[in-house]
Write a protein that holds these residues in place. Structure first.
Motif, mmCIF file in Angstrom:
data_model
loop_
_atom_site.group_PDB
_atom_site.id
_atom_site.type_symbol
_atom_site.label_atom_id
_atom_site.label_comp_id
_atom_site.label_asym_id
_atom_site.label_seq_id
_atom_site.Cartn_x
_atom_site.Cartn_y
_atom_site.Cartn_z
ATOM 1 N N GLY B 49 0.820 -1.208 0.000
ATOM 2 C CA GLY B 49 0.000 0.000 0.000
ATOM 3 C C GLY B 49 0.857 1.263 0.000
ATOM 4 N N LEU B 50 1.978 1.221 0.730
ATOM 5 C CA LEU B 50 2.872 2.384 0.765
ATOM 6 C C LEU B 50 3.430 2.672 -0.630
ATOM 7 N N VAL B 51 3.858 1.602 -1.309
ATOM 8 C CA VAL B 51 4.418 1.777 -2.659
ATOM 9 C C VAL B 51 3.299 2.225 -3.607
ATOM 10 N N ALA B 52 2.143 1.593 -3.479
ATOM 11 C CA ALA B 52 1.022 1.944 -4.359
ATOM 12 C C ALA B 52 0.633 3.415 -4.178
ATOM 13 N N SER B 53 0.625 3.873 -2.915
ATOM 14 C CA SER B 53 0.288 5.280 -2.666
ATOM 15 C C SER B 53 1.298 6.199 -3.348
ATOM 16 N N GLY B 54 2.587 5.815 -3.230
ATOM 17 C CA GLY B 54 3.638 6.614 -3.870
ATOM 18 C C GLY B 54 3.427 6.693 -5.374
ATOM 19 N N VAL B 55 3.056 5.568 -5.959
ATOM 20 C CA VAL B 55 2.846 5.531 -7.420
ATOM 21 C C VAL B 55 1.604 6.339 -7.790
ATOM 22 N N GLU B 56 0.530 6.148 -7.057
ATOM 23 C CA GLU B 56 -0.732 6.826 -7.393
ATOM 24 C C GLU B 56 -0.641 8.335 -7.177
ATOM 25 N N GLU B 57 0.100 8.728 -6.141
ATOM 26 C CA GLU B 57 0.189 10.160 -5.842
ATOM 27 C C GLU B 57 1.278 10.856 -6.658
ATOM 28 N N GLY B 58 2.017 10.086 -7.439
ATOM 29 C CA GLY B 58 3.008 10.678 -8.328
ATOM 30 C C GLY B 58 4.384 10.844 -7.723
ATOM 31 N N GLY B 59 4.561 10.447 -6.476
ATOM 32 C CA GLY B 59 5.881 10.556 -5.854
ATOM 33 C C GLY B 59 6.856 9.539 -6.424
ATOM 34 N N LEU B 60 6.326 8.452 -6.942
ATOM 35 C CA LEU B 60 7.156 7.395 -7.537
ATOM 36 C C LEU B 60 6.675 7.124 -8.959
ATOM 37 N N ALA B 61 7.638 6.964 -9.872
ATOM 38 C CA ALA B 61 7.261 6.503 -11.221
ATOM 39 C C ALA B 61 6.904 5.012 -11.112
ATOM 40 N N ARG B 62 6.108 4.523 -12.064
ATOM 41 C CA ARG B 62 5.674 3.121 -11.989
ATOM 42 C C ARG B 62 6.868 2.168 -12.024
ATOM 43 N N ASP B 63 7.877 2.511 -12.861
ATOM 44 C CA ASP B 63 9.046 1.614 -12.917
ATOM 45 C C ASP B 63 9.848 1.676 -11.608
ATOM 46 N N GLU B 64 9.806 2.833 -10.936
ATOM 47 C CA GLU B 64 10.466 2.920 -9.619
ATOM 48 C C GLU B 64 9.725 2.047 -8.595
ATOM 49 N N GLY B 65 8.412 2.084 -8.694
ATOM 50 C CA GLY B 65 7.599 1.243 -7.798
ATOM 51 C C GLY B 65 7.948 -0.222 -7.981
ATOM 52 N N ALA B 66 8.070 -0.637 -9.245
ATOM 53 C CA ALA B 66 8.419 -2.039 -9.530
ATOM 54 C C ALA B 66 9.822 -2.344 -9.016
ATOM 55 N N ALA B 67 10.746 -1.417 -9.262
ATOM 56 C CA ALA B 67 12.141 -1.651 -8.854
ATOM 57 C C ALA B 67 12.270 -1.706 -7.331
ATOM 58 N N LEU B 68 11.429 -0.960 -6.631
ATOM 59 C CA LEU B 68 11.468 -0.997 -5.160
ATOM 60 C C LEU B 68 11.015 -2.361 -4.637
ATOM 61 N N LEU B 69 10.100 -2.976 -5.364
ATOM 62 C CA LEU B 69 9.580 -4.278 -4.904
ATOM 63 C C LEU B 69 10.492 -5.436 -5.277
ATOM 64 N N MET B 70 11.362 -5.220 -6.268
ATOM 65 C CA MET B 70 12.206 -6.340 -6.739
ATOM 66 C C MET B 70 13.109 -6.935 -5.655
ATOM 67 N N PRO B 71 13.768 -6.120 -4.806
ATOM 68 C CA PRO B 71 14.599 -6.740 -3.752
ATOM 69 C C PRO B 71 13.774 -7.595 -2.796
ATOM 70 N N LEU B 72 12.528 -7.202 -2.570
ATOM 71 C CA LEU B 72 11.668 -8.004 -1.694
ATOM 72 C C LEU B 72 11.318 -9.333 -2.364
ATOM 73 N N ILE B 73 11.087 -9.269 -3.670
ATOM 74 C CA ILE B 73 10.783 -10.504 -4.408
ATOM 75 C C ILE B 73 12.014 -11.412 -4.401
ATOM 76 N N GLU B 74 13.176 -10.788 -4.539
ATOM 77 C CA GLU B 74 14.424 -11.587 -4.497
ATOM 78 C C GLU B 74 14.648 -12.189 -3.117
ATOM 79 N N ALA B 75 14.359 -11.412 -2.094
ATOM 80 C CA ALA B 75 14.487 -11.936 -0.719
ATOM 81 C C ALA B 75 13.558 -13.126 -0.543
ATOM 82 N N CYS B 76 12.371 -13.013 -1.096
ATOM 83 C CA CYS B 76 11.397 -14.104 -1.020
ATOM 84 C C CYS B 76 11.930 -15.332 -1.757
#
Lengths: 190, 255
Positions: B49-76
């Motif tokens: 939700g935090l990342v989604a809010s950043g993307v929806e509110e324009g603080g994060l570009a969509r590709d930045e949102g995806a890139a922020l989640l990638m380390p978590l996916i890798e950790a998983c």
């Protein structure tokens, strides 16, 4: 002989036998036994309860007895409601009470919150209140044992490390986080 | 010679392709897909939700949102506990840190977890997640890797709980530039008596207060060693060093 005739003949035989049978006295207690069988059944408990509830009654009471009883009942009810509303704590984790304090004698800040690893860095979850007597922003919280990173968020934007924290740690983003050590014995630091 | 060069060229090209494919997939994955994969991995809806809010509110570009989640996916994918990564991501977003900086910190953290996993895996059939997190977070926060290597090499055959407490001590003391040789001496004495009690992870607090009072690390370590040799507690150390218990534990304010 047809079936109909055979039936009429049989009925005639039975009626004749009844008419010609000798008279006998009614056995003792026969009427009582029959009447007992005709008595209405005892209603079910639920029906009896319903009848008891809907039947008008006259109740008498002494106010001196009723007022304390009603007061006690209300108090117990309120206690039950409060207890239900309080979120349960995990019995496996012993939380320790800690007190965050940021000195600000002249109240320069308009709003201060604690953000940290224990509240997912969400300021709205740990807003501090100003204690005029102490000249400081204060917040009490219950934290699990461990070392917790935190900062003060002043006026919603300025990140301020705790000047009195025993240890700071580089946050990797170019700032320092304050560290609080919490053990399981309701003590903050050791 | 010519043929050998051609074969080497093909092998090199193949290796480059192998290296390039994961990098491309990580960089090009759409935000929605990254969010879906993160959710499948068990990343908390609050973090997403935090990342989604950043993307929806324009603080994060969509590709930045995806890139922020990638380390978590890798950790998983590496079966690392997700909470420390989620926490760091939430911290970065709360502090309005630029996305590339948060990603770098998360990737460094992944590297720390891989280092610790590789350090522990040869010695433990099942690595305790708490031990993994303690040591990896220690590395992320500045504990010298060499301290942990030496600690694991010498004490990994000890019982799990005291070994975990020892790891906490190595990490916290290491972050405070406490000489590992001193830590090692203390731990040697502790393990000779069955290992340090859990409260010993907070020995760092004595060190920090002692330093403020001008005590040398070696003197504090020597006092601790003597107490550990008799199976004593932290209060015994503070008494030896002349602290009142209140000066260490009675304080209830954050400052």
């Amino acid at each position: 002989m047809t079936e109909e005739r055979k039936r009429i003949y049989t009925e005639g035989e039975i009626m004749l036998a009844i008419r010609t049978a000798p008279d006998k006295d009614v056995p003792d207690g026969f009427a009582e036994r029959v009447m007992a069988g005709l008595e209405p059944r005892r209603p079910s408990p639920w029906r009896r309860l319903r009848l008891w509830l809907v039947r008008p009654r006259v109740m008498t009471f002494r106010p001196l007895t009723v007022i304390p009883a009603v007061t006690l009942a209300v108090a117990l009810l309120a206690l039950a409601v409060i207890k239900t509303d309080t979120p349960g704590e995990d019995p496996g984790v012993r939380l320790a009470t800690v007190r965050f304090v940021l000195r600000d004698a002249d109240m320069h800040a308009r709003q201060v919150a604690v953000i940290g690893s224990f509240n997912n860095w969400r300021a709205e979850r740990s807003v501090m209140w100003y204690n005029r007597k102490e000249g400081a922003w204060v917040l009490e919280a219950k934290l699990p044992p461990g070392d917790h990173e935190y900062l003060f968020l002043v006026n919603g934007r300025e990140l301020v490390p705790d000047p009195g924290a025993p240890m700071t740690r580089d946050d990797g983003f170019g700032n320092k986080n304050s560290i609080m050590f919490v053990n399981g014995d309701n003590e903050q630091a050791l | 010679m010519n043929r050998r060069c051609r074969i080497s060229g093909w092998v090199l090209a193949g290796l480059l392709c192998l290296l390039a494919v994961p990098a491309a997939s990580a960089a090009d994955i759409p935000y929605a897909e990254a969010a879906a994969r993160a959710r499948e991995c068990g990343v908390l809806s609050e973090t997403l939700g935090l990342v989604a809010s950043g993307v929806e509110e324009g603080g994060l570009a969509r590709d930045e949102g995806a890139a922020l989640l990638m380390p978590l996916i890798e950790a998983c994918a590496n079966r690392f506990p997700l909470a420390p990564f989620e926490d760091k991501l939430a911290e970065g977003l709360a502090k309005h840190v630029p996305a590339p900086r948060i990603i770098k910190v998360l990737e460094d953290r992944l590297a720390a977890y891989r280092f610790v996993r590789d350090l522990l895996a040869p010695r433990f059939r099942d690595v305790d997640p708490e031990l993994l997190v303690t040591m990896a977070e220690g590395v992320s926060q500045g504990t010298p890797r060499d301290d942990l290597k030496r600690y694991v090499a010498e004490f990994s055959s000890e019982s799990p709980e005291p070994f975990l407490t020892g790891a906490h001590m190595v990490c916290l003391l290491g972050q405070s530039s406490f000489d590992y040789a001193l830590t090692r001496d203390m731990l040697e004495a502790a393990f000779a008596e069955g290992g340090p009690l859990p409260q010993w992870r907070y020995f760092i607090r004595i060190v920090l207060v002692g330093r403020q009072r001008g005590l040398a690390d070696a003197d504090m370590a020597a006092a601790a060693r003597r107490v550990l040799e008799t199976g004593g507690t932290l209060n015994d150390v503070s008494s030896r060093l002349g602290f009142t218990s209140r000066s260490l534990s009675g304080r209830v304010d954050s400052n």
